[in-house]
Design a protein around this motif. Structure first.
Motif, mmCIF file in Angstrom:
data_model
loop_
_atom_site.group_PDB
_atom_site.id
_atom_site.type_symbol
_atom_site.label_atom_id
_atom_site.label_comp_id
_atom_site.label_asym_id
_atom_site.label_seq_id
_atom_site.Cartn_x
_atom_site.Cartn_y
_atom_site.Cartn_z
ATOM 1 N N VAL A 309 34.882 38.585 41.946
ATOM 2 C CA VAL A 309 35.300 37.632 40.918
ATOM 3 C C VAL A 309 34.148 36.694 40.583
ATOM 4 N N ARG A 310 33.959 36.466 39.281
ATOM 5 C CA ARG A 310 32.925 35.543 38.830
ATOM 6 C C ARG A 310 33.560 34.528 37.871
ATOM 7 N N ILE A 311 33.240 33.264 38.061
ATOM 8 C CA ILE A 311 33.797 32.192 37.234
ATOM 9 C C ILE A 311 32.747 31.747 36.231
ATOM 10 N N ASN A 312 33.128 31.710 34.960
ATOM 11 C CA ASN A 312 32.210 31.326 33.900
ATOM 12 C C ASN A 312 32.772 30.137 33.140
ATOM 13 N N ARG A 313 32.042 29.024 33.155
ATOM 14 C CA ARG A 313 32.476 27.813 32.455
ATOM 15 C C ARG A 313 31.688 27.567 31.174
ATOM 16 N N VAL A 314 30.740 28.454 30.879
ATOM 17 C CA VAL A 314 29.916 28.296 29.673
ATOM 18 C C VAL A 314 30.675 28.871 28.471
ATOM 19 N N PRO A 315 30.745 28.145 27.355
ATOM 20 C CA PRO A 315 31.475 28.627 26.181
ATOM 21 C C PRO A 315 30.957 29.970 25.664
ATOM 22 N N ILE A 316 31.869 30.752 25.111
ATOM 23 C CA ILE A 316 31.513 32.049 24.536
ATOM 24 C C ILE A 316 30.912 31.846 23.147
ATOM 25 N N LYS A 317 29.757 32.455 22.923
ATOM 26 C CA LYS A 317 29.063 32.319 21.644
ATOM 27 C C LYS A 317 29.387 33.460 20.697
ATOM 28 N N ASN A 318 29.440 34.690 21.241
ATOM 29 C CA ASN A 318 29.598 35.829 20.352
ATOM 30 C C ASN A 318 30.155 37.025 21.114
ATOM 31 N N ILE A 319 30.730 37.963 20.350
ATOM 32 C CA ILE A 319 31.208 39.235 20.893
ATOM 33 C C ILE A 319 30.475 40.344 20.149
ATOM 34 N N VAL A 320 29.772 41.208 20.884
ATOM 35 C CA VAL A 320 29.061 42.327 20.275
ATOM 36 C C VAL A 320 29.425 43.592 21.030
ATOM 37 N N GLY A 321 30.054 44.529 20.331
ATOM 38 C CA GLY A 321 30.455 45.773 20.980
ATOM 39 C C GLY A 321 31.423 45.509 22.121
ATOM 40 N N ARG A 322 30.990 45.859 23.340
ATOM 41 C CA ARG A 322 31.807 45.608 24.537
ATOM 42 C C ARG A 322 31.257 44.449 25.366
ATOM 43 N N THR A 323 30.401 43.657 24.755
ATOM 44 C CA THR A 323 29.769 42.571 25.513
ATOM 45 C C THR A 323 30.226 41.205 25.031
ATOM 46 N N ILE A 324 30.253 40.276 25.977
ATOM 47 C CA ILE A 324 30.520 38.869 25.686
ATOM 48 C C ILE A 324 29.217 38.099 25.934
ATOM 49 N N ILE A 325 28.798 37.344 24.936
ATOM 50 C CA ILE A 325 27.561 36.572 25.027
ATOM 51 C C ILE A 325 27.926 35.089 25.076
ATOM 52 N N THR A 326 27.497 34.418 26.137
ATOM 53 C CA THR A 326 27.781 32.994 26.270
ATOM 54 C C THR A 326 26.617 32.166 25.729
ATOM 55 N N GLU A 327 26.859 30.871 25.576
ATOM 56 C CA GLU A 327 25.869 30.009 24.940
ATOM 57 C C GLU A 327 24.590 29.842 25.752
ATOM 58 N N ASP A 328 24.634 30.194 27.040
ATOM 59 C CA ASP A 328 23.415 30.120 27.839
ATOM 60 C C ASP A 328 22.618 31.416 27.801
ATOM 61 N N GLY A 329 23.073 32.368 26.943
ATOM 62 C CA GLY A 329 22.341 33.618 26.752
ATOM 63 C C GLY A 329 22.793 34.754 27.660
#
Length: 500
Positions: A309-329
């Motif tokens: 399990v991994r916890i992510n608190r950084v906002p989501i910037k974009n969705i591309v294909g099957r990937t989630i890109i957060t604002e920290d890159g």
């Protein structure tokens, strides 16, 4: 005396309660419109793994239909739905439900003092029915909130309120979006089969020990054959939940601070016991307990300590294909995205268009201004229309079923008053409605709900619209002391006797 007609929209706790009381106290068989293929409301739609109530089963049930056979202290969604079904059949209202029926419009006809309902069943052409009284039992947890950005995800996307049990999470890379009740309940089950699970958290939640337990056969025997014991059990936990109002209603009190410190201590203890003290600043909230609805769980915090399990608190910037890109890159690839993003609670009416006196649209009125009601049930400008489980009636600490029963009592008493005084319709005065709302907003000012966090209790303007400001008992007292003589506009047989 002509027997009035009653239409009920929805067959969850609200709709079933209204139908039973209308039949039992007024001798009227209501016509119930249900858009789904089965009854149960939110408990019919929410079938995600782990879905359960966070209020004691014996409190989260009708006072007139106590159930000695609850299997657990906090019942699962299937058991609650089965309870609603059993109650509907026991009180002979199940066959009054018209399933797969979408009510499109509800229009008040001033010339006839009736409600016109336009509806369609199973995709057929629109039909029309007329009623003297309408109960809206749609409920706030109905229209799922699905952020547009996730439409771009090319893998599997599922919302917890639209669960697809055919989806196989085994050895899949899973992202769970949200930290509300559905995420807290579903994550411990999904982690057991997923290869990895990432939880995306905008804000974290206060987690309270659940202390789940199963009722033994002996306890069920006592509750069945010595019903007074069940009454005592229900009463004890009802008032225990009432006591929890202290947390939200008086956040600066000594009692509230003491309980808050203990809850915080328990969260830290549970994380450190798993060797994850590093998660304390990540998972323990810094806002007042109750500002957002907390959650009960015995395994959520422990699950977040797992290696996969991994916890992510950084906002989501974009969705591309099957990937989630957060604002920290950071770029993360997933097979399945699970949206635990809750509901559009401000869309109280959904796509049901309600038009009242003088062609006033309730939808537009509530979109542009605070959703005013009279004691959470009546609405000025909308005669003979009863709102159930809507604005000003939700609780942050106890059972909404109790609140629904009080709302239905007020509605039934309104109909009885109209019959006794030979009236065809009633609606609350603007003055009485404004007085109720002004008192409500004043009472909410110093509560935890007004302490600054975002929650589904608020609308887009940041106004707390969903909640009742006090205890469940105070709600009962408020509705019980309704002045039907002074607080209502009355419509006679041919015209309104006090038309504004």
């Amino acid at each position: 005396m002509t027997i009035p007609t009653v239409g009920i929209i929805g067959s969850g706790f609200s709709g079933i309660c209204a139908a039973i009381k209308v039949k039992k106290q007024l001798g009227i068989t209501a016509r119930i419109f249900e858009v789904s293929e089965d009854l149960g409301g939110t408990w019919n739609h929410n079938t995600y793994p782990g879905c359960a109530c966070d209020v004691d089963s014996h409190v989260y049930s009708f006072s007139f239909a106590k159930n000695p056979n609850w299997t657990e202290k906090f019942s699962s969604s299937p058991e609650i739905k089965e309870y609603i079904r059993d109650v509907a059949k026991r009180f002979n209202v199940y066959n009054d439900i018209q399933f797969k029926t979408h009510v499109v419009r509800a229009t008040w006809l001033e010339s006839e003092n009736k409600w016109k309902l336009d509806w369609t069943q199973d995709g057929m052409p629109i039909e029309t029915s007329y009623f003297d009284y309408i109960f809206s039992g749609l409920g706030p947890l109905r229209v799922p909130h699905i952020p547009d950005k996730f439409k771009a995800f090319e893998g599997t996307v599922v919302h917890t309120s639209k669960w697809d049990s055919s989806i196989d999470f085994t050895n899949k890379r899973v992202a769970v979006i949200g930290t509300g009740a559905s995420a807290i309940q579903a994550i411990p089950h999904l982690v057991k089969v997923a290869a990895t699970l990432d939880t995306y958290q905008r804000t974290n939640s206060w987690i309270i020990d659940r202390y789940q337990m199963r009722f033994s056969r002996f306890v069920k025997f006592l509750f069945t054959y010595l019903p007074f014991t069940m009454f005592l059990y229900r009463a004890f936990f009802f008032f225990l939940w009432e006591y929890l109002y202290t947390l939200m209603g008086y956040p600066n009190s000594r009692t509230s601070k003491m309980i808050s410190r203990y809850i915080r201590y328990r969260m830290i203890k549970r994380l450190t016991n798993k060797g994850r003290g590093d998660l304390v600043p990540v998972l323990v909230p810094d806002y007042a307990i109750g500002c957002k609805r907390g959650a009960l769980s015995d395994d959520y915090l422990e699950t977040l300590c797992a290696e996969n399990v991994r916890i992510n608190r950084v906002p989501i910037k974009n969705i591309v294909g099957r990937t989630i890109i957060t604002e920290d890159g950071r770029i993360s690839e997933y097979d399945i995205v699970c949206l635990a993003t809750g509901f559009k609670t401000t869309s109280i009416l959904g796509d049901l268009q309600v038009t009242g006196r003088n062609s006033l649209s309730l939808n537009k009125l509530w979109e542009t201004s605070y959703p005013k009601t009279y004691k959470s049930v009546g609405i000025h400008g909308f005669p003979n229309f009863f709102m159930l489980a809507g604005p000003a009636s939700i609780l942050g600490h106890s059972s909404v079923v109790f609140m629904i029963e009080q709302q239905v009592k007020l509605a039934i008493n309104s109909i009885k008053y109209a019959q006794k005084h030979d009236l065809v319709a009633m609606e609350p005065t603007a003055e009485a409605q404004d007085k109720f709302i002004n008192e409500l907003l004043e009472d909410l000012k110093d509560t935890a709900w007004s302490s600054g966090c975002d929650s589904w209790y608020k609308n887009e303007r940041g106004e707390i619209f969903a909640l009742w400001s006090g205890t469940a008992t105070s709600f009962w007292w408020k509705l019980r002391r309704t002045n039907y003589t002074d607080d209502y506009i009355k419509y006679g047989k041919t015209e309104c006797t006090e038309r504004p």
